[in-house]
Design an enzyme around this catalytic site. Structure first.
Site, PDB file in Angstrom:
ATOM      1  N   LYS A  22       0.835  -1.208   0.000  1.00  0.00           N
ATOM      2  CA  LYS A  22       0.000   0.000   0.000  1.00  0.00           C
ATOM      3  C   LYS A  22       0.870   1.258   0.000  1.00  0.00           C
ATOM      4  O   LYS A  22       0.670   2.167  -0.794  1.00  0.00           O
ATOM      5  CB  LYS A  22      -0.883   0.010   1.241  1.00  0.00           C
ATOM      6  CG  LYS A  22      -1.535   1.348   1.559  1.00  0.00           C
ATOM      7  CD  LYS A  22      -2.439   1.283   2.757  1.00  0.00           C
ATOM      8  CE  LYS A  22      -1.728   1.535   4.053  1.00  0.00           C
ATOM      9  NZ  LYS A  22      -1.538   2.948   4.418  1.00  0.00           N
ATOM     10  N   ARG A 121       0.628  14.788  13.013  1.00  0.00           N
ATOM     11  CA  ARG A 121       1.136  14.483  11.662  1.00  0.00           C
ATOM     12  C   ARG A 121       1.168  15.718  10.756  1.00  0.00           C
ATOM     13  O   ARG A 121       0.534  15.784   9.717  1.00  0.00           O
ATOM     14  CB  ARG A 121       0.341  13.351  11.043  1.00  0.00           C
ATOM     15  CG  ARG A 121       0.416  12.101  11.903  1.00  0.00           C
ATOM     16  CD  ARG A 121      -0.286  10.929  11.328  1.00  0.00           C
ATOM     17  NE  ARG A 121       0.432  10.359  10.190  1.00  0.00           N
ATOM     18  CZ  ARG A 121      -0.048   9.322   9.493  1.00  0.00           C
ATOM     19  NH1 ARG A 121      -1.202   8.802   9.808  1.00  0.00           N
ATOM     20  NH2 ARG A 121       0.644   8.846   8.480  1.00  0.00           N
ATOM     21  N   ASP A 306       4.778   0.673  12.195  1.00  0.00           N
ATOM     22  CA  ASP A 306       3.567   0.001  11.693  1.00  0.00           C
ATOM     23  C   ASP A 306       3.483  -1.443  12.147  1.00  0.00           C
ATOM     24  O   ASP A 306       2.475  -2.102  11.885  1.00  0.00           O
ATOM     25  CB  ASP A 306       3.527   0.063  10.162  1.00  0.00           C
ATOM     26  CG  ASP A 306       3.346   1.471   9.667  1.00  0.00           C
ATOM     27  OD1 ASP A 306       3.558   1.719   8.465  1.00  0.00           O
ATOM     28  OD2 ASP A 306       3.024   2.350  10.488  1.00  0.00           O
TER      29      ASP A 306
HETATM   30  C1  EPZ Z   1       4.278   7.053   6.465  1.00  0.00           C
HETATM   31  O1  EPZ Z   1       3.490   8.084   7.019  1.00  0.00           O
HETATM   32  C2  EPZ Z   1       3.365   5.839   6.323  1.00  0.00           C
HETATM   33  N1  EPZ Z   1       2.265   6.170   5.415  1.00  0.00           N
HETATM   34  C3  EPZ Z   1       2.831   5.447   7.706  1.00  0.00           C
HETATM   35  O2  EPZ Z   1       2.065   4.279   7.543  1.00  0.00           O
HETATM   36  C4  EPZ Z   1       4.017   5.131   8.616  1.00  0.00           C
HETATM   37  O3  EPZ Z   1       3.541   4.816   9.887  1.00  0.00           O
HETATM   38  C5  EPZ Z   1       4.951   6.334   8.678  1.00  0.00           C
HETATM   39  O4  EPZ Z   1       5.366   6.705   7.338  1.00  0.00           O
HETATM   40  C6  EPZ Z   1       6.205   6.059   9.494  1.00  0.00           C
HETATM   41  O5  EPZ Z   1       6.897   4.979   8.953  1.00  0.00           O
HETATM   42  C7  EPZ Z   1       2.501   6.152   4.086  1.00  0.00           C
HETATM   43  O6  EPZ Z   1       3.599   5.876   3.623  1.00  0.00           O
HETATM   44  C8  EPZ Z   1       1.338   6.474   3.210  1.00  0.00           C
HETATM   45  P1  EPZ Z   1       6.284  10.417   8.496  1.00  0.00           P
HETATM   46  P2  EPZ Z   1       4.049   9.595   7.032  1.00  0.00           P
HETATM   47  O7  EPZ Z   1       6.187  11.677   7.712  1.00  0.00           O
HETATM   48  O8  EPZ Z   1       4.930   9.818   5.872  1.00  0.00           O
HETATM   49  C9  EPZ Z   1       6.557  13.799  11.880  1.00  0.00           C
HETATM   50  C10 EPZ Z   1       0.232   2.907   7.820  1.00  0.00           C
HETATM   51  O9  EPZ Z   1      -0.085   2.308   8.831  1.00  0.00           O
HETATM   52  N2  EPZ Z   1       6.506  14.755  10.761  1.00  0.00           N
HETATM   53  O10 EPZ Z   1       7.419   9.487   8.227  1.00  0.00           O
HETATM   54  O11 EPZ Z   1       2.868  10.484   7.231  1.00  0.00           O
HETATM   55  C11 EPZ Z   1       5.270  12.984  12.015  1.00  0.00           C
HETATM   56  O12 EPZ Z   1       4.323  13.687  12.788  1.00  0.00           O
HETATM   57  C12 EPZ Z   1       0.677   4.341   7.886  1.00  0.00           C
HETATM   58  O13 EPZ Z   1       0.311   2.387   6.680  1.00  0.00           O
HETATM   59  C13 EPZ Z   1       6.540  16.113  11.030  1.00  0.00           C
HETATM   60  O14 EPZ Z   1       6.595  16.534  12.183  1.00  0.00           O
HETATM   61  O15 EPZ Z   1       4.926   9.597   8.346  1.00  0.00           O
HETATM   62  C14 EPZ Z   1       5.750  11.717  12.678  1.00  0.00           C
HETATM   63  O16 EPZ Z   1       5.839  11.942  14.075  1.00  0.00           O
HETATM   64  C15 EPZ Z   1       0.369   4.913   9.236  1.00  0.00           C
HETATM   65  N3  EPZ Z   1       6.493  16.998   9.994  1.00  0.00           N
HETATM   66  C16 EPZ Z   1       7.159  11.516  12.109  1.00  0.00           C
HETATM   67  O17 EPZ Z   1       7.552  12.810  11.605  1.00  0.00           O
HETATM   68  C17 EPZ Z   1       6.422  16.579   8.680  1.00  0.00           C
HETATM   69  O18 EPZ Z   1       6.398  17.424   7.760  1.00  0.00           O
HETATM   70  C18 EPZ Z   1       7.240  10.509  10.972  1.00  0.00           C
HETATM   71  O19 EPZ Z   1       6.218  10.821  10.064  1.00  0.00           O
HETATM   72  C19 EPZ Z   1       6.377  15.185   8.419  1.00  0.00           C
HETATM   73  C20 EPZ Z   1       6.431  14.297   9.470  1.00  0.00           C
END
Ligand code: EPZ
Length: 421
Positions: A22, A121, A306
């Site tokens: 996905k 997020r 995850d």
């Molecule tokens: C991706 O989400 C995945 N989704 C998530 O999977 C996964 O849990 C996550 O990466 C971490 O591995 C997809 O790929 C579609 P991040 P993403 O940006 O990209 C903070 C699932 O279960 N952050 O890596 O949204 C954020 O709040 C889903 O399939 C900022 O602060 O996650 C988090 O604490 C759930 N500012 C951390 O970084 C930003 O601009 C990591 O988030 C971006 C992120």
């Protein structure tokens, strides 16, 4: 809303075929905005999030044809520029159209995704990187209003303050059509990021370093459409590995490479689970009680957030005290309350859950709140005494293709019933 009825106690045996990833399919489908023409994506899982992405791309003027396991996309000369709230609120990954829209036509109006159950997020890192590439970005009335003076992004050095998967993916896409070279520092190293880079390079992009924390992208004038088969879903695979072990089973998790799950394999082995490569997949066998094992989530190649909820369910069946620390999201322990209602003994202290085991889990009616929390409740239901009813199964349908058929195929007593509510 649908529910899952599970009667616990069956041992999982046999082979399960893992679906396409996905979290690779979502950014790759959004990347089809970058190239005029007809692209074909194979091994795409049939999930709610894929259907939502298809609706969003159609809203942007593309034609999208969904058939079992395959998505055909036609991108024309002109595309729209807005991703409306009613689509983005269904799936925050819709923000992945931002980079491609700015790269392709220098303007985009994308609803801010807002928070979700597991955390705030924000997307500040995405916006900071796009600004560095020359985009002017304002946040107005809940929308990202972005435009590129002169129409074309310029290459830049982008330093992420923290590792962000979709932030890395958005910037990588934006940079493929920018003028000059972009370098992403502190980039995400997930296999899904590497897969996106693979697809973009097949489209004519020049990306190096994907899978490491420094990625360079040489901007091109245009990209070509692509025909590509998506990698398997390592999180679905990990979920089935835990389910197999928890039930005392012996399962071949087929079509996935162990190298994408090393951190999970190491912890499972530490817990006393047999994990090894076999044929085109991973052989998993286990028997409770397990060895109490501590785990802390981290960006890839660390233990994936995850897989945190699923592993916690397994530690309920381990001898002694295990700790599960969530370092990525600020609110990803919502499965704890529901597991405790099933007889688990889990205390939460800030970002760490302390799991006491082994316990005899009892079937109960439980509520899912996010995709992976739902998966941990299903695993608990597979081993609990009596019947478990998992409500709000639409969370599961976002990320697991035909999960009840796959589990039933391994011997689980599980069926989906149409919900009244
Ligand atoms: C991706 O989400 C995945 N989704 C998530 O999977 C996964 O849990 C996550 O990466 C971490 O591995 C997809 O790929 C579609 P991040 P993403 O940006 O990209 C903070 C699932 O279960 N952050 O890596 O949204 C954020 O709040 C889903 O399939 C900022 O602060 O996650 C988090 O604490 C759930 N500012 C951390 O970084 C930003 O601009 C990591 O988030 C971006 C992120």
């Amino acid at each position: 809303m649908d529910r899952l009825h599970i009667v616990g106690g069956n041992t999982l045996r046999g082979t399960v075929r893992i679906s396409g990833a996905k979290n690779a399919a979502l950014p790759i489908l959004c990347a089809s905005l970058l190239a005029r023409g007809d692209s074909v994506f194979r091994n795409v899982p049939e999930l709610r999030d894929i259907a939502t992405t298809a609706k969003l791309l159609e809203h942007l003027g593309l034609t999208v044809e969904l058939s079992p396991g395959c998505v055909a996309v036609h991108t024309g000369d002109s595309i729209g520029d807005d991703a409306p709230y009613d689509l983005v609120r269904q799936m925050r990954a819709s923000v992945l159209v931002l980079g491609p829209l700015l790269a392709r036509q220098g303007r985009a109006r994308v609803s801010l995704p807002g928070g979700c159950a597991i955390g705030a997020r924000p997307i500040d890192q995405h916006l900071q990187g796009l600004r560095a590439m020359g985009a002017e970005i304002a946040l107005e009335h809940g929308y990202v209003e972005a435009r590129v003076p002169g129409g074309r992004l310029r290459g830049a050095e982008v330093h992420f303050d923290m590792v962000t998967v979709t932030g890395t993916e958005n910037l990588m896409c934006a940079a493929t059509l920018a003028r000059g070279r972009t370098t992403l520092f502190n980039a995400a190293r997930e296999p899904e990021v590497e897969e996106l880079a693979r697809v973009l390079n097949k489209m004519g992009a020049r990306i190096e370093g994907a899978g490491t924390s420094m990625i360079t992208i040489e901007g091109r004038a245009e990209l070509q459409p692509v025909d590509h088969a998506i990698i398997a879903d390592r999180i679905e695979a990990g979920t089935f590995m835990v389910a197999a072990a928890a039930t005392g089973g012996d399962v071949l998790v087929d079509g996935v490479t162990l190298e994408h799950l090393e951190a999970v394999a190491i912890r499972l082995r530490q817990a006393g689970v047999h994990v090894e490569r076999e044929a085109g997949g991973i052989r998993v066998a286990g028997k409770p009680p397990f060895v109490a094992t501590d785990v802390s989530t981290a960006p890839h190649p660390g233990f994936p957030t995850d897989m945190q909820a699923q592993f916690m369910a397994l530690m309920c069946l381990a001898n002694g005290r295990s700790t599960v620390t969530e370092t990525i999201f600020e609110n990803r322990f919502m499965h704890v309350g529901e597991l405790n209602r099933m007889g688990a003994q889990i205390d939460v202290d800030g970002r760490t859950a302390i799991v006491h085991g082994p316990v005899r889990l009892q079937g109960a009616s439980v509520m899912a709140t996010d995709l992976r929390a739902s998966a941990s409740l299903v695993i608990a239901g597979l081993v609990a005494e009596g019947r478990t009813e998992v409500l709000r199964v639409y969370h599961l349908d976002r990320g697991y293709e035909h999960i009840e058929q796959k589990l039933a195929g391994l011997g689980a007593d599980i069926r989906r019933v149409q919900g009244e509510d």
